[in-house]
Write a protein that holds these residues in place. Structure first.
Motif, mmCIF file in Angstrom:
data_model
loop_
_atom_site.group_PDB
_atom_site.id
_atom_site.type_symbol
_atom_site.label_atom_id
_atom_site.label_comp_id
_atom_site.label_asym_id
_atom_site.label_seq_id
_atom_site.Cartn_x
_atom_site.Cartn_y
_atom_site.Cartn_z
ATOM 1 N N ARG A 325 1.872 6.205 -22.584
ATOM 2 C CA ARG A 325 3.139 6.561 -23.222
ATOM 3 C C ARG A 325 3.583 5.363 -24.048
ATOM 4 O O ARG A 325 3.266 4.223 -23.739
ATOM 5 C CB ARG A 325 4.203 6.911 -22.180
ATOM 6 C CG ARG A 325 3.778 7.998 -21.189
ATOM 7 C CD ARG A 325 3.403 9.338 -21.858
ATOM 8 N NE ARG A 325 3.279 10.395 -20.870
ATOM 9 C CZ ARG A 325 2.157 10.741 -20.245
ATOM 10 N NH1 ARG A 325 1.025 10.089 -20.515
ATOM 11 N NH2 ARG A 325 2.151 11.710 -19.357
ATOM 12 N N TRP A 326 4.362 5.629 -25.085
ATOM 13 C CA TRP A 326 4.724 4.541 -25.997
ATOM 14 C C TRP A 326 5.695 3.553 -25.369
ATOM 15 O O TRP A 326 5.830 2.427 -25.856
ATOM 16 C CB TRP A 326 5.231 5.091 -27.320
ATOM 17 C CG TRP A 326 4.126 5.727 -28.108
ATOM 18 C CD1 TRP A 326 4.016 7.023 -28.500
ATOM 19 C CD2 TRP A 326 2.932 5.082 -28.580
ATOM 20 N NE1 TRP A 326 2.840 7.228 -29.189
ATOM 21 C CE2 TRP A 326 2.157 6.058 -29.251
ATOM 22 C CE3 TRP A 326 2.451 3.772 -28.497
ATOM 23 C CZ2 TRP A 326 0.920 5.752 -29.831
ATOM 24 C CZ3 TRP A 326 1.221 3.471 -29.077
ATOM 25 C CH2 TRP A 326 0.478 4.457 -29.734
ATOM 26 N N VAL A 327 6.365 3.932 -24.317
ATOM 27 C CA VAL A 327 7.031 2.972 -23.425
ATOM 28 C C VAL A 327 6.694 3.412 -22.008
ATOM 29 O O VAL A 327 6.671 4.611 -21.713
ATOM 30 C CB VAL A 327 8.566 2.883 -23.638
ATOM 31 C CG1 VAL A 327 8.885 2.207 -24.955
ATOM 32 C CG2 VAL A 327 9.232 4.244 -23.563
ATOM 33 N N ARG A 328 6.425 2.440 -21.143
ATOM 34 C CA ARG A 328 6.033 2.784 -19.782
ATOM 35 C C ARG A 328 6.384 1.633 -18.841
ATOM 36 O O ARG A 328 6.583 0.490 -19.284
ATOM 37 C CB ARG A 328 4.531 3.092 -19.707
ATOM 38 C CG ARG A 328 3.626 1.894 -19.946
ATOM 39 C CD ARG A 328 2.159 2.311 -19.978
ATOM 40 N NE ARG A 328 1.278 1.143 -20.125
ATOM 41 C CZ ARG A 328 -0.031 1.206 -20.306
ATOM 42 N NH1 ARG A 328 -0.638 2.395 -20.366
ATOM 43 N NH2 ARG A 328 -0.762 0.107 -20.426
ATOM 44 N N PRO A 329 6.458 1.915 -17.548
ATOM 45 C CA PRO A 329 6.783 0.857 -16.584
ATOM 46 C C PRO A 329 5.529 0.155 -16.069
ATOM 47 O O PRO A 329 4.430 0.708 -16.112
ATOM 48 C CB PRO A 329 7.443 1.645 -15.454
ATOM 49 C CG PRO A 329 6.687 2.944 -15.452
ATOM 50 C CD PRO A 329 6.362 3.232 -16.900
ATOM 51 N N VAL A 330 5.719 -1.066 -15.593
ATOM 52 C CA VAL A 330 4.660 -1.812 -14.924
ATOM 53 C C VAL A 330 5.250 -2.355 -13.624
ATOM 54 O O VAL A 330 6.288 -3.016 -13.647
ATOM 55 C CB VAL A 330 4.140 -2.985 -15.782
ATOM 56 C CG1 VAL A 330 3.038 -3.730 -15.035
ATOM 57 C CG2 VAL A 330 3.627 -2.473 -17.127
ATOM 58 N N PHE A 331 4.599 -2.064 -12.521
ATOM 59 C CA PHE A 331 5.066 -2.522 -11.212
ATOM 60 C C PHE A 331 4.208 -3.703 -10.776
ATOM 61 O O PHE A 331 2.993 -3.581 -10.637
ATOM 62 C CB PHE A 331 4.978 -1.398 -10.186
ATOM 63 C CG PHE A 331 5.797 -0.199 -10.551
ATOM 64 C CD1 PHE A 331 7.146 -0.143 -10.236
ATOM 65 C CD2 PHE A 331 5.224 0.872 -11.223
ATOM 66 C CE1 PHE A 331 7.910 0.970 -10.577
ATOM 67 C CE2 PHE A 331 5.977 1.987 -11.565
ATOM 68 C CZ PHE A 331 7.323 2.027 -11.242
ATOM 69 N N GLY A 332 4.852 -4.833 -10.548
ATOM 70 C CA GLY A 332 4.118 -6.030 -10.157
ATOM 71 C C GLY A 332 3.851 -6.921 -11.354
ATOM 72 O O GLY A 332 3.862 -6.486 -12.502
#
Length: 510
Positions: A325-332
């Motif tokens: 997706r053109w913006v997305r989350p990153v965990f860690g």
């Protein structure tokens, strides 16, 4: 059987893929529990950035990067053998933090340039390569190396995950990808995606439950920010050999990187797209979990998910890697540096937004300027309770693709501070930079650093060309009018771009 071939076949095995998906679901449950327990709470907002480029030889033609280049701290491999990525350590948002981002990029960039100079090569900060290698663009993209019955793209890094993804995407498209780009209608490999490069600002948010709010706001900012930064209006020149020059100019968007990437990795479900609005964090995690699983990455077999939060969810992290997706989350991720340069005393995890729609910019100063604009604007909208968040999703999406097509001439859509809808570009830019200033101020950045950071991008408003794509198109048009062929015009423009970019002068001063 080679190790790579063996790993690729394992990654494509249906049973292994199902097992991988079950592990993703288990890790997602653990992630939700850790978020509820406060493991991912942080003290500050922090920033980092990824900056992609490509390597050329002494004649300006695409060339491969030597393997030892990636022994340089802050330089990583990417999909194509010609690609390289520079990245920074994260910094808490502050005067020192923003300036340290530039210093970090400069240090890595100088080391990379020094190593490449030994082979008469250089790294180009550009969003798409237009001077092909000696064998030509199609031959380069479609060349394959056969090993133990597996044909992998010869110019793709032999990383099992990349090769497996290429195999799966090709299989789901009957062996040919429909790019539907003027001059490059079809391709036989997702390596077509390596034509284009990007910058990816990262914004760590202290409270993980705020991530959906910031993601939804980010979607509303993509159109205006892309309109100021578009930088990929042409394909490699040899793809236009039989084309009408006017048609190439009329039918080619300002930001080719977007359709190239979306269609190079399209496996039938349009995984690469503008994300839908998300109401809360559990829903967002569910969306990543349920996104189609293409391959089972071979490097996440071992481990039980214990340990540092940045390494506790390897399968979910790998799954998120194809949540295009053109913006997305990153965990860690890494613990950021504080204002004094030391690591923040925090043994927890972090959650950050990866802002992906922007092309590589011509210089490092431009890059950090865009990073500051994104950071400030996202924080500014939320801190000011600005009504931009009420812009309907359909309008936000339309604004983004208008910027893809028309760059600084796009029909943008916005909700002003007054609550009125507007398509007036000057008014939108006024509010965008005002919000960026508000957000950076809210984060404790001083006025001098705010002006230093935003100046290279805000100056584009008064420059001869608002975005690099417009400069490139003008250069090509002027050369065509002077009698050059389309290929001569594109390659002449590219030579001028590489020279100016290499000098490090911000684009607005070109």
């Amino acid at each position: 059987m080679s190790d790579t071939t063996d790993a690729v076949r394992e990654a494509l095995d249906p049973d292994r893929r199902a097992s991988f998906q079950r592990r993703v679901e288990r890790e997602a449950t653990a992630l939700r529990e850790d978020i509820d327990a406060g493991v991912f709470d942080a003290t500050d907002f922090a920033v980092g950035i990824e900056l992609e480029g490509y390597v050329v030889d002494g004649q300006g033609r695409l060339a491969s990067a030597p393997d030892d280049l990636f022994g340089i701290d802050g330089c990583s491999r990417e999909l194509g053998v010609h690609n390289a990525e520079l990245h920074t350590d994260p910094d808490v948002v502050s005067d020192a933090g923003l300036r340290r981002q530039l210093d970090g990029l400069r240090s890595t960039y100088r080391a990379v340039r020094s190593r490449l100079a030994e082979d008469d090569r250089r790294l180009v900060l550009d969003a798409i390569w237009t001077v092909p290698p000696a064998e030509g663009t199609r031959a380069y993209i479609e060349a394959r190396t056969r090993t133990d019955g597996l044909a992998r793209p010869a110019n793709m890094r032999p990383v099992p995950r990349y090769v497996a993804l290429d195999e799966e995407i090709r299989a789901r498209n009957g062996g040919s990808l429909d790019l539907d780009v003027y001059g490059f209608e079809t391709a036989e490999s997702m390596l077509a995606e390596s034509l284009a490069t990007s910058i990816q600002p990262h914004l760590q948010v202290p409270d993980p439950t705020d991530i959906p709010t910031y993601l939804n706001v980010a979607t509303r900012t993509m159109g205006p920010i892309l309109s100021l930064t578009a930088n990929s209006p042409f394909l490699p020149a040899d793809l236009y050999d039989d084309s009408d020059p006017d048609a190439a100019l009329d039918r080619t968007p300002h930001e080719l990187r977007i359709p190239l990437f979306e269609r190079s990795v399209d496996e039938g479900s349009r995984k690469c797209r503008v994300p839908g609005d998300v109401p809360d964090l559990p829903t967002l995690i569910d969306r990543i979990v349920t996104d189609p699983t293409l391959v089972a990455p071979p490097d996440v077999d071992e481990g039980d998910g214990d340990g540092d939060p940045s390494e506790r969810y390897p399968a979910l992290g790998a799954k998120r890697g194809t949540y295009w997706r053109w913006v997305r989350p990153v965990f860690g991720g890494d613990v950021p540096r504080g204002a004094d340069g030391g690591r923040v005393a925090d043994d927890g995890g972090s959650v950050r937004i990866e802002y992906r729609p922007l092309p590589t910019q011509p210089t490092l100063r431009d890059t950090v300027g865009v990073q500051a604009l994104v950071t400030g604007a996202l924080r500014g909208v939320v801190a000011a309770d600005h009504p931009l968040a009420t812009l309907p999703w359909d309008d936000a999406r339309a604004s983004f693709y208008a910027a893809v097509d028309d760059g600084p001439g796009a029909d943008l859509r916005w909700v002003a501070r007054s609550g009125d809808r507007t398509t007036a570009t000057a008014r939108i830019y006024d509010e965008l930079f005002a919000l960026a200033r508000r957000g950076l101020d809210e984060l404790g950045v001083g006025s001098e650093t705010i002006e230093w950071a935003l100046a290279p991008i805000e100056a584009r408003r008064e420059a001869d060309h608002t975005a690099p794509s417009a400069w490139k198109r003008t250069q090509v048009r002027d050369a065509l009018d002077a009698g050059a062929s389309l290929r001569e015009a594109i390659e002449g423009m590219q030579a001028a771009y590489v020279e100016r970019s290499g000098h490090g002068t911000p684009f607005a001063q070109w």
